[in-house]
Design an enzyme around this catalytic site. Structure first.
Site, mmCIF file in Angstrom:
data_model
loop_
_atom_site.group_PDB
_atom_site.id
_atom_site.type_symbol
_atom_site.label_atom_id
_atom_site.label_comp_id
_atom_site.label_asym_id
_atom_site.label_seq_id
_atom_site.Cartn_x
_atom_site.Cartn_y
_atom_site.Cartn_z
ATOM 1 N N TYR A 79 -17.956 26.749 59.297
ATOM 2 C CA TYR A 79 -17.244 25.786 58.448
ATOM 3 C C TYR A 79 -18.170 24.757 57.822
ATOM 4 O O TYR A 79 -17.737 23.936 57.019
ATOM 5 C CB TYR A 79 -16.169 25.046 59.251
ATOM 6 C CG TYR A 79 -15.022 25.942 59.590
ATOM 7 C CD1 TYR A 79 -15.178 26.940 60.532
ATOM 8 C CD2 TYR A 79 -13.792 25.814 58.958
ATOM 9 C CE1 TYR A 79 -14.140 27.790 60.849
ATOM 10 C CE2 TYR A 79 -12.750 26.661 59.258
ATOM 11 C CZ TYR A 79 -12.932 27.646 60.211
ATOM 12 O OH TYR A 79 -11.909 28.485 60.505
ATOM 13 N N LYS A 103 -18.566 33.589 72.006
ATOM 14 C CA LYS A 103 -18.905 35.020 71.925
ATOM 15 C C LYS A 103 -20.421 35.115 72.108
ATOM 16 O O LYS A 103 -21.157 35.598 71.247
ATOM 17 C CB LYS A 103 -18.416 35.517 70.560
ATOM 18 C CG LYS A 103 -18.475 36.985 70.339
ATOM 19 C CD LYS A 103 -17.319 37.745 70.922
ATOM 20 C CE LYS A 103 -17.538 39.225 70.685
ATOM 21 N NZ LYS A 103 -17.174 40.085 71.779
ATOM 22 N N ASP A 114 -13.164 37.121 72.591
ATOM 23 C CA ASP A 114 -12.231 38.227 72.339
ATOM 24 C C ASP A 114 -11.316 38.445 73.551
ATOM 25 O O ASP A 114 -10.096 38.555 73.421
ATOM 26 C CB ASP A 114 -12.975 39.526 71.964
ATOM 27 C CG ASP A 114 -14.152 39.826 72.883
ATOM 28 O OD1 ASP A 114 -14.577 38.920 73.629
ATOM 29 O OD2 ASP A 114 -14.627 40.973 72.873
ATOM 30 N N ASP A 151 -10.055 27.894 65.462
ATOM 31 C CA ASP A 151 -9.096 28.118 64.392
ATOM 32 C C ASP A 151 -8.211 29.323 64.732
ATOM 33 O O ASP A 151 -6.979 29.249 64.698
ATOM 34 C CB ASP A 151 -9.868 28.354 63.083
ATOM 35 C CG ASP A 151 -9.012 28.124 61.860
ATOM 36 O OD1 ASP A 151 -7.830 27.779 62.009
ATOM 37 O OD2 ASP A 151 -9.515 28.285 60.735
#
Ligand code: NAD
Length: 393
Positions: free
Chosen positions: A135, A205, A262, A286
C-alpha cells in the site's frame, strides 16, 4: 484522550453509499451522545467527490488539517477508481496523518445472519499495519525506466531470467520496516493487556516473503520478548511448529504466537474461538478483516478505526459500493459501530455501548436493511434512514 465538554468532531460522509450511511450514522451517534448527557459539535469536512465539488481537490488541506487538529474524526468510504493515475485517498489520509494502525473488531450481534455454525464464538480484533507494505504505492508500469532497471537487475545480476516472462510487466515494491512492524505489534499487545485478552497472533506469509512478512513476525516476537515481562507477555516463536498445548505459557500471560496467513484464513473459520487479537501487515489485514466481517453479517456490519499516536479516524471496513449509492438502501451499521470505537477512545464508553446495544436490539427485533433482509426469514426491510431512526428509537 483529553476531550473537551463539547468536542468538535470532523466528519466526512463519503462517496457512493457514504451519502446514505454517513448522515444516518451521524444521527445515531448524536442520539447516543445526547442520551448519555453529552454533546458533539460535528464539523462537516470534504474529500473525494464532495472535495472536488467544494474545493476542486480530492483531499483538501482543510480536511486534513481539521482531522489533525481535532484528533477525533470519522469518515465514510471514498472511491478509488481501479487503474492508473489515481491514488487511494484513504491510503493518502492514513499516510499523511500517520494513522499507522487500523483496528477492526469482529464480534457477533444477535439476530445477524451468518454462514458459521457458531458465530457467537467470533470475538476477534485485527490490528492491520496501515502505512507500508504494497500500500506504500511504490509501483511502476511497463515502459518506465524503473521497470527496465529492475528487469535488468533481476535477470542479469540475480540470474533470475526465468521469472520475468517476455512482454509487458508491472513492478511493485513491498516495504516492511522494523519501526512500522514493531509499533503496530506493540499496539496489539497493549490492547490485549488492557482488555484482558489472552493471545496475540502475528499473521504473515514468512515462508515465502522472508525479508518482509517473515521479518514482520520476527520483529513482532522481539517486541513480545524484549519489551515486556515474561509473566505478562510470553513470546512463543515456535508456535508455528508446536501444538499449543505443548507450549508452557505462564498463567495470566498474553501469549504471542504466529500463523501463516493462508492457513490463518482457514483457522479463523474452523477454530474461531481460539483467536483473540491478530496483528499483521497491511495487505493480509485487508483480506483477513473482510473475510472476518463476512462471518458476522458482512461488510454492512463490520466496523473499524485508524489509530495514530493520540489520534483516531473511525471508518467502516466497507467501500463506497457505487451501485447502491444514493438509494437509501445501504446498511449504516458498519459506520455507526465505527463511531462506537471513536467514542471508546474519547472515554465515552457508555455512549459506545449504548450504540452497540441499540443496534443489536433493532436487528434482533427483525428490523434490518436489504443486505441482511435477504438472508433472513421474516425480517422487515427498512431504508437506511428508517433503520437509523429505529436504532435511535
Ligand atoms: P465495497 O465494500 O464498496 O462493496 C462491496 C459490496 O459489499 C457492495 O456491492 C455491497 O453489496 C456490499 N456492501 C458494502 N457496504 C455495504 C453496506 N454498508 N450496506 C450494504 N451492503 C454493503 O467494495 P468494492 O465494490 O470493492 O469497492 C467500491 C469502491 O470503494 C472502490 O472505489 C474502492 O476503492 C472503495 N473502497 C473504499 C474503502 C474506504 O473508503 N476505506 C474501503 C474499501 C473500498
Amino acid at each position: 484522550l483529553d476531550v473537551p465538554e463539547k468536542p468538535i468532531v470532523p466528519i466526512i460522509h463519503g462517496d457512493g453509499i457514504g451519502q446514505d450511511v454517513g448522515p444516518a450514522a451521524q444521527k445515531v451517534l448524536e442520539a447516543a451522545a445526547n442520551a448519555t448527557g453529552r454533546d458533539v459539535s460535528w464539523m462537516r469536512v470534504y474529500a473525494g467527490e464532495s472535495g472536488r465539488e467544494k474545493y476542486d481537490e480530492n483531499l483538501p488541506d482543510d480536511t486534513v488539517n481539521a482531522i489533525d487538529e481535532f484528533r477525533v474524526a470519522i469518515k465514510g468510504p471514498l472511491t478509488t477508481p481501479v487503474g492508473a493515475g489515481f491514488r487511494s485517498l484513504n491510503v493518502a489520509l492514513r499516510q499523511t496523518l500517520d494513522f499507522y494502525s487500523n483496528v477492526r473488531p469482529t464480534y457477533y450481534l444477535d439476530g445477524v445472519p451468518s454462514p458459521m455454525k457458531a458465530p457467537e464464538e467470533m470475538d476477534m480484533v485485527t490490528f492491520r499495519e496501515n502505512t507500508e507494505d504494497v500500500y506504500a504505492g511504490i509501483e511502476w508500469e511497463e515502459g518506465t525506466e524503473e521497470v527496465e532497471q529492475v528487469r535488468e537487475f533481476v535477470e542479469d545480476e540475480m540470474g533470475f531470467d526465468d521469472v520475468m516472462h517476455d512482454g509487458p510487466i508491472g513492478i511493485g515494491i513491498k516495504p516492511i520496516t522494523e519501526f512500522g512492524s514493531k509499533r503496530l505489534v506493540r499496539k496489539a499487545i497493549d490492547y490485549a493487556l488492557e482488555h484482558d485478552r489472552d493471545k496475540v497472533t502475528l499473521v504473515g506469509k514468512g515462508n515465502i516473503m522472508k525479508f518482509t512478512e517473515g521479518q514482520f513476525t520476527e520483529w513482532g516476537m522481539e517486541v513480545a520478548d524484549e519489551e515486556y515481562d515474561d509473566e505478562e507477555v510470553f513470546a512463543a516463536p515456535d508456535s508455528l511448529w508446536e501444538e499449543q498445548d505443548d507450549i508452557d505459557v505462564p498463567d495470566e500471560a498474553v501469549m504471542v504466537e504466529s500463523r501463516l496467513a493462508d492457513a490463518m484464513l482457514q483457522w479463523m473459520q474452523l477454530r474461531t474461538d481460539e483467536f483473540s487479537v491478530l496483528a499483521m501487515p497491511n495487505l493480509n489485514g485487508d483480506y483477513l478483516s473482510d473475510a472476518a466481517g463476512a462471518q458476522i453479517g458482512g461488510l454492512g456490519i463490520a466496523p473499524g478505526a485508524n489509530f495514530g499516536d493520540a489520534r483516531v479516524l473511525a471508518e467502516p471496513v466497507h467501500g463506497s459500493a457505487p451501485k447502491r449509492a444514493g438509494q437509501n438502501k445501504a446498511n449504516p451499521t458498519a459506520m455507526t459501530l465505527s463511531g462506537r470505537l471513536m467514542f471508546d477512545y474519547m472515554g465515552w464508553k457508555d455512549a459506545g455501548d449504548l450504540v452497540r446495544d441499540a443496534v443489536e436490539e433493532t436487528i434482533s427485533s427483525g428490523k434490518v436493511t436489504y443486505d441482511l433482509e435477504r438472508q433472513l426469514d421474516d425480517a422487515e426491510k427498512l431504508g437506511t434512514d428508517e433503520y437509523a431512526e429505529a436504532i435511535v428509537d
